[in-house]
Structure formats: structure tokens, C-alpha cells
Design an enzyme around this catalytic site. Sequence first.
Site, PDB file in Angstrom:
ATOM      1  N   GLU A 140       0.829  -1.225   0.000  1.00  0.00           N
ATOM      2  CA  GLU A 140       0.000   0.000   0.000  1.00  0.00           C
ATOM      3  C   GLU A 140       0.859   1.269   0.000  1.00  0.00           C
ATOM      4  OE1 GLU A 140      -3.765   0.272   0.185  1.00  0.00           O
ATOM      5  OE2 GLU A 140      -2.751   1.967  -0.719  1.00  0.00           O
ATOM      6  N   GLU A 144      13.245  12.390  -3.030  1.00  0.00           N
ATOM      7  CA  GLU A 144      14.071  11.178  -3.057  1.00  0.00           C
ATOM      8  C   GLU A 144      15.526  11.564  -2.802  1.00  0.00           C
ATOM      9  OE1 GLU A 144      12.704   7.969  -3.660  1.00  0.00           O
ATOM     10  OE2 GLU A 144      10.944   9.176  -3.330  1.00  0.00           O
ATOM     11  N   LYS A 164       5.033   4.700  -9.771  1.00  0.00           N
ATOM     12  CA  LYS A 164       3.734   4.531  -9.096  1.00  0.00           C
ATOM     13  C   LYS A 164       2.634   4.233 -10.118  1.00  0.00           C
ATOM     14  CE  LYS A 164       5.338   7.572  -5.391  1.00  0.00           C
ATOM     15  NZ  LYS A 164       5.550   8.972  -5.021  1.00  0.00           N
ATOM     16  N   GLY A 182       6.229  11.395   3.574  1.00  0.00           N
ATOM     17  CA  GLY A 182       6.416  11.811   4.958  1.00  0.00           C
ATOM     18  C   GLY A 182       6.339  10.632   5.912  1.00  0.00           C
TER      19      GLY A 182
END
Length: 438
Positions: A129, A190, A205, A302
Site C-alpha cells: 500500500e 528522493e 507509481k 512523509g
Amino acid sequence: MKEINIGLLGCGTIGTGVAKILIEKKDLIISRVGASLNLKYAADIDIKKDRGIRFDDGVLVTDAYKVVNDPDIDIVIELIGGEGIAKDLILKAIDNGKQVVTANKALLAGHGNEIFKAAEEKGVDLAFEASVGGCMPIVKSLRESLVGNYIKSITGILNGTCNYILSKITDDGSSFESALKQAQDNGFAEADPALDIEGIDTAHKLAILTSLAYGMEINFKDIYIEGISGITPLDIEFAGQFGYRIKLLAISKNRGNAIEARVHPTMIPSGNLLSRVNGSMNAIAISGDAVGDMMLYGHGAGMMPTAGAVISDTVDLARNLLSGAKKRIPLLSYQSESIRKILVLSVDEISTYYYFRFSAVDHPGVLSKISGVLGKYGISIKSVHQKGRKSEGSVPIVMLTHLAREADVKKAFSEITSLEIVNDKSVLIRIEDENWQE
Ligand code: HSE
């Protein structure tokens, strides 16, 4: 009380957040799961640093293989990232029959087919996830909530760093460099920010999402990728004058026997909900044939938002172990025998609307030369604007097109930019505007 033993690989930002929840919210998790999730190991190369958490003695270790090879470990959480040792450790954990959780988008985009095959063959679950959209339950939505839908499209803001930079330039007049620096200071860029800026992280993604949405193998290499490094404050300003905001979008559309999958800066109407997603926030709009349009919004990066997604996966796998269920939900959303290779259309085959900015000499006949080339390739102009004042002998000519085919646009754009009357600072930005009817 039953105990599920957890082995954490990588105790950086997200790993620390995961350890924090497992240790400091132990009672909350027990009250929801009915068992204790026991953090047996947290492996990291640096076990001396103060992480602001009280680990029990012996939990912090430097040898990650000790974790994946320990017969007591039930669930391995991989948060090392990257395509190096993380891959080997995950494959080893699978081979040892562990349930696996990972947030590693680059690894799944690049090697997911091999890793999921290994998990399938071993009969273990692999949950991911946190690999897309941080706290947003997009994997759960596609694998579970939307199971009765054919997915028609996915449009997402999936990179907090790029969204932060574009928002800062648009709303605060920041420079690209200072906005990037702030994104890095805030900890969501990154380690190599080129992965963010050049759209690669977003494409990782999107590759995962298209697989889940359409029942296809993970196909990263065919995604068209263009980042935000060519976006200038001038184009952001012009976009605003046309009622648009520029976002780095991941776009995927179901075209029947093929899909579109592309990542590029996109002008979208300021009334579109995605254009209101600012700062480091992420959002994903999904269109399904049953649900219609739905959207998820939240922190895509985060420590705690991403750790929350990792914990959600860990609890899912713990619940499976407690109830004796295995592989209740197919790893990639569709049964493995139903997963197909689906053609990803070349970007040349898409049709959309375009914004062009040419810098041209301010002479009579210039516009007709440019529009002549566009006409030659069948590109119909919706509006033309000669904007602003002359600088260094050139004036900006801005054009918006009707629906046009990318292959034609590229040929016309290249021919126009090689005209002597046009200098080399020309810009092309795609527009997605649901309000335009052709
Ligand atoms: N660098 C990523 C971002 C982190 O900026 O969104 C989350 O994947």
C-alpha cells in the site's frame, strides 16, 4: 495473547515511523487486532543514532539477513528502498515463507513481475500500500473496494516534491531551486531528486496502479515520462491567464485492447479538483464504470502518513495469519491466470489538446508561417495570443489547439522550431480539459 513477530528492514524515516506506531501504539493495535504485533528486529546499518524511540534490547541489529532467516519472524517489512539489496532480501523472505510488506515503488516497478511470481509460487502475501500515494488507500481501493468495476481511467498527482515545487512557483513566486531545496529539507524528496523532478518516481507509481487497475503485468518501460524541469514561471503565468494550473500528472486511460499510460506536466482547468491539490499533497482520481468518478486525497509522503499505510498492510497480513487465511486477495488485484500483457500505446498515438509557446521575431507574416505548418499537419488552432513585450528581438506567441494527435503535433512542432523566425526556446505542454467538447 497471540503474538505476531515483525522484522523491520531499514529504520530510516519511514521505518522509524513504523517502529514508533508498533511500540507507542501497541495497545491500540492489540485492541483492534486481538493480538500483539511484536517488533522483534529493526535492521539498519546505523543502530547508534537516536531515533527518539525506546527499542527493547536486541531489537536493533545490523544484519538484515538475520531478520529474514529467523524462523520466528512472521512478517518482514522492507523499507530499505531501491533496487539493490532490498530485492535480494525480499526474495529471501519469500523463500523462507514470510509474509512481506514493502513500500518500494522503484523495486516493484522494475522487478515486480519477478517478485510477485515468487510470492505466488511460495503462497505468501506481499502487501505494498505504501508504495503509491503514502497514506491514501489506493492499492486497497483498486484491489478490494473497486472489485466490481472496469476501471476507465486514473489521473493522479503522485509526487509530493513536484507538486510542492509547482505550487510554490505558482502561488508564492518561488524559484525552482529554492522550492526544491525546501522539499528536500521537508524530507519528501528522493535521495536523488532527479527521480522526482524527471517524473520517474511518478511513473513507478503509475506502473503499479495500471497493473492493479487493468489486470496487466507491471509495465514501467512503456510509460511515457516527461518531468517538470522544463516548466518556466512564464508558462505557469500564461496557464493562469487561460484559467489553468500546471500539474505533473500520471494519466492512464483504458482504450479497450490497449491503455494510455503517461507522465507529464499538464495544464488542467483551475475548477478541476486536482488543480486545488497543492503543496506536497497527492490525489488520485479514478473513474470506474460502476462507481463513476471518485477521488482520494492525502499526504503522499512523509514519516507518519507513509508509516500508517505500512501498518495497515502489516495488520492485514497479521489478521490473515490469525485467521489462517492465505492469499485471500490476489496480489495484483486479478487472479494470476487472468493477468495479461496489455499494450501501452505509444505517446504518438494519443490525442489531446496542446499549449505551444514560440519565441518568434516580431515581423509581419510570422504568424501565418507558424499556422501554415500547423495546418499542414491537420492541427486546428483554438486560439492565438501574442503575449507580453519583446525581449532580445523575440515575442512570445502562445497557441492553444483543438484535439490533435501527438505524432502530428511533434512533427509540426519540430518543423516550426526549425524555422528561422523562431528561436529555440519553444515550449509544448499538454492540456487535459474536460470542459472542451469537440
Ligand atoms: N519523493 C516522493 C515524493 C516520496 O516526493 O512524493 C513519496 O513516494
